[in-house]
Every structure is written in structure tokens, then in C-alpha cells.
Design a protein around this motif. Structure first.
Motif, mmCIF file in Angstrom:
data_model
loop_
_atom_site.group_PDB
_atom_site.id
_atom_site.type_symbol
_atom_site.label_atom_id
_atom_site.label_comp_id
_atom_site.label_asym_id
_atom_site.label_seq_id
_atom_site.Cartn_x
_atom_site.Cartn_y
_atom_site.Cartn_z
ATOM 1 N N GLU A 115 0.856 -1.192 0.000
ATOM 2 C CA GLU A 115 0.000 0.000 0.000
ATOM 3 C C GLU A 115 0.886 1.234 0.000
ATOM 4 O OE1 GLU A 115 -3.466 2.198 2.746
ATOM 5 O OE2 GLU A 115 -2.803 0.164 3.217
ATOM 6 N N ILE A 116 0.593 2.169 -0.893
ATOM 7 C CA ILE A 116 1.306 3.442 -0.941
ATOM 8 C C ILE A 116 0.321 4.557 -0.603
ATOM 9 C CG2 ILE A 116 2.494 5.105 -2.416
ATOM 10 C CD1 ILE A 116 3.749 2.851 -3.926
ATOM 11 N N VAL A 117 0.765 5.458 0.268
ATOM 12 C CA VAL A 117 -0.077 6.562 0.727
ATOM 13 C C VAL A 117 0.523 7.876 0.239
ATOM 14 C CG1 VAL A 117 -1.156 7.666 2.717
ATOM 15 C CG2 VAL A 117 -0.628 5.208 2.786
ATOM 16 N N VAL A 118 -0.285 8.670 -0.461
ATOM 17 C CA VAL A 118 0.157 9.968 -0.962
ATOM 18 C C VAL A 118 -0.613 11.069 -0.243
ATOM 19 C CG1 VAL A 118 0.726 8.989 -3.214
ATOM 20 C CG2 VAL A 118 -1.511 10.012 -2.866
ATOM 21 N N HIS A 119 0.033 12.209 -0.067
ATOM 22 C CA HIS A 119 -0.603 13.321 0.639
ATOM 23 C C HIS A 119 -1.569 14.079 -0.268
ATOM 24 C CE1 HIS A 119 2.675 12.611 3.498
ATOM 25 N NE2 HIS A 119 1.953 13.272 4.373
ATOM 26 N N ASP A 120 -2.723 14.354 0.267
ATOM 27 C CA ASP A 120 -3.643 15.277 -0.384
ATOM 28 C C ASP A 120 -2.932 16.624 -0.526
ATOM 29 O OD1 ASP A 120 -6.627 16.001 -1.007
ATOM 30 O OD2 ASP A 120 -6.008 17.521 0.456
ATOM 31 N N PRO A 121 -2.976 17.245 -1.694
ATOM 32 C CA PRO A 121 -2.176 18.459 -1.912
ATOM 33 C C PRO A 121 -2.558 19.618 -0.994
ATOM 34 C CG PRO A 121 -2.937 17.543 -4.001
ATOM 35 C CD PRO A 121 -3.681 16.815 -2.918
ATOM 36 N N ILE A 122 -1.542 20.297 -0.481
ATOM 37 C CA ILE A 122 -1.715 21.542 0.283
ATOM 38 C C ILE A 122 -0.754 22.560 -0.316
ATOM 39 C CG2 ILE A 122 -1.708 22.648 2.545
ATOM 40 C CD1 ILE A 122 -1.966 19.912 3.806
ATOM 41 N N PRO A 123 -1.271 23.557 -1.029
ATOM 42 C CA PRO A 123 -0.392 24.532 -1.688
ATOM 43 C C PRO A 123 0.547 25.225 -0.699
ATOM 44 C CG PRO A 123 -2.656 24.769 -2.445
ATOM 45 C CD PRO A 123 -2.699 23.821 -1.279
#
Length: 297
Positions: A264-272
Motif C-alpha cells: 500500500e502506498i499513501v500519498v498526501h492530499d495536496p496543500i499549496p
């Protein structure tokens, strides 16, 4: 391989609801959040409670799993945490994964005014937390005395929707933490090797992760646990390689880590304007890879 995301608890209700719903619409398997009182570069900005954030997320999603990456004993007591997690599992209809870690000595660890602990003491405290949580979430009436935590006739009734309890995802790289992952975890979590974060290469990072998984498998063997029965979760954002330059770059990154054994790979929801800034088009394109990556299992 599953593809998941992590949404930091920095958004007020309207924006938060939109992001959790979007994560489900994009098809992510799980959406996690950090469980801190505040965190690093976000310390002087908005930061909401993780478990209440997940309760809100449970109310506005239907299919996606929800979880913490990770909850620590820095400011959580196993008795109250067990009650919160049991309730959250009910509110979500059995969709909760509890990520657990030992906690660092960062600034929010001192927010309650408690004395700093040595690494050995943090490991001792973490072992108590995990053991007590396991008992509390599988037994309706628990009395246990520990050096750091105690429970006296603590009730956790009716228990979790998921049986025998919610899954634990244990973040660990040291021998004692890996032993806990092998004994109690349904998943193991890594962010890679901190020694490679600043000046390492992609090859060095991947080799370090491979060594971590070798140690995990050895810990499983010592516990008479089938290593294949524990999921291996990689939280991105702390690795020396740029996996997010393009969708193709991420796909190559995912294939390479699937070959190492990551499930499982977890990516961050974008935060400008933060370290988790990411082009929204690339984020959505990564999510579209989920069916392709699922075939790597």
C-alpha cells in the motif's frame, strides 16, 4: 497494491468535507489523517483533532476506509482511546484502521507538560499502549497495571464492529517496534529510512526499505507469524526521490516498491505552499492508477 491518501486535519468543515468526499470519488482505498496536536511547519496554523476529523469523514463517505497515521501515546491514553476508536468504528460502519507509533520528542509531545522520555522509555510506553489497546478492544472488562498506563474495570462494550477489533497499522523500524508489528499488527508502516531523507539516492532509499522488510519478516518468524499476513504500508513525502514529477514517474515508483514487497502506498492530499504541494492534475492522475496498481498484488 492499494493506493491511499492522507488528508491533514488543517481544513475547516466545508473544505474538509469536500476533500474527504473527493478522496472517495477518486477511488483511494483508505484516507488517513495525522494524529498530532500540531505538526512541524503547521504549528502556527489551523490543526484539528484527528479522531473527530475521522468521525466527520465517516459521516460524509460510504466506502473508503479511514484511519490515523499515526496515533501515539504522547497524548493518548489507551482507555479513552479504545472508547473513541470503538465508537468511531461504529460510526463508520466498520471502516477504521488505527495507525500506531511510539511518538517522537517533537514540540507537540511536550504540550501536556510531561517530562521528556528517553528512546528506551518511549519504546516501553509504546509497548504498553499497544498491548493495553489490544486487550481493551477485544475484552469487555479490563484491569491492567503498567508503568505508564493503567486500566481498572475499564469497559469497552459492545466492542468494535470489526472483529476481533479494528486493524492495527504499526509504524516501526527498530527491533522492539517490529516485534509489536509482528505480534499485534495487521499492517506495518514505514516512511523509509531517515538516514536517506536529506542526501540519499533512490537506490539507497529502496535498499533501506528492503532491509526494513527483511527485519520485519525476521520479527514475524520469531512470533510464528506468516509474514504474508501483514500488509506493508509506505507513507510517501519523506523519501529522497521525486515520485510526483508526473503520473508516469509515480507509476515507476509504485512498481519499484511493489517489487520490494510494499502492498500500500499513501500519498498526501495536496496543500499549496507547503512540503505537500502537488499539482492537482497529477494527484488525480495518480488516483486513476489504482486499478492498474491493484493488479500488482
Amino acid at each position: 497494491m492499494r493506493l491511499s491518501t492522507v488528508i491533514l486535519p488543517v481544513h475547516a468543515r466545508a473544505e474538509a468535507v469536500a476533500r474527504w468526499r473527493r478522496a472517495e470519488d477518486l477511488g483511494f482505498a483508505t484516507a488517513y489523517t495525522y494524529d498530532h496536536l500540531s505538526w512541524r511547519t503547521f504549528r502556527d496554523g489551523p490543526w484539528y483533532d484527528a479522531l473527530l476529523t475521522l468521525a466527520q469523514a465517516a459521516a460524509v463517505t460510504e466506502r473508503m476506509r479511514l484511519g490515523t497515521l499515526v496515533t501515539t501515546p504522547n497524548f493518548r491514553h489507551p482507555v479513552t482511546l479504545a472508547k473513541d476508536v470503538m465508537t468511531l468504528d461504529d460510526v463508520s460502519g466498520g471502516r477504521v484502521t488505527l495507525g500506531l507509533g511510539a511518538g517522537t520528542d517533537g514540540f507537540d509531545a511536550a504540550a501536556l507538560g510531561l517530562p521528556a522520555l528517553t528512546p528506551r522509555q518511549r519504546a516501553d510506553r509504546f509497548a504498553e499502549l499497544v498491548d493495553h489497546l489490544d486487550r481493551l478492544l477485544t475484552t469487555p472488562d479490563v484491569t491492567v497495571d503498567g508503568e505508564y498506563f493503567s486500566a481498572h474495570e475499564a469497559r469497552t462494550i459492545p466492542g468494535c464492529v470489526q472483529r476481533p477489533r479494528v486493524p492495527f497499522a504499526v509504524a516501526a523500524t527498530g527491533p522492539r517496534g517490529l516485534k509489536l508489528a509482528a505480534r499485534y499488527g495487521q499492517a506495518w508502516v514505514t516512511t523509509g529510512d531517515p538516514a536517506t531523507f536529506e542526501d540519499g539516492t533512490a537506490a539507497q532509499s529502496r535498499a533501506a526499505i528492503a532491509r526494513q522488510m527483511e527485519r520485519l519478516e525476521a520479527a514475524c518468524a520469531a512470533e510464528n507469524r506468516d509474514p504474508a499476513s501483514i500488509e506493508r504500508v509506505l507513507l510517501t513525502g519523506f523519501l529522497p526521490e521525486d515520485a510526483f514529477a508526473s503520473v508516469d514517474a509515480f507509476e515507476d515508483f509504485a512498481h519499484a516498491h511493489a517489487a520490494l514487497g510494499i502492498t500500500e502506498i499513501v500519498v498526501h492530499d495536496p496543500i499549496p505552499d507547503t512540503q505537500f504541494a502537488l499539482d492537482e492534475t497529477i494527484y488525480a492522475g495518480i488516483a486513476e492508477l489504482a486499478p492498474t496498481l491493484a493488479a500488482l498484488d
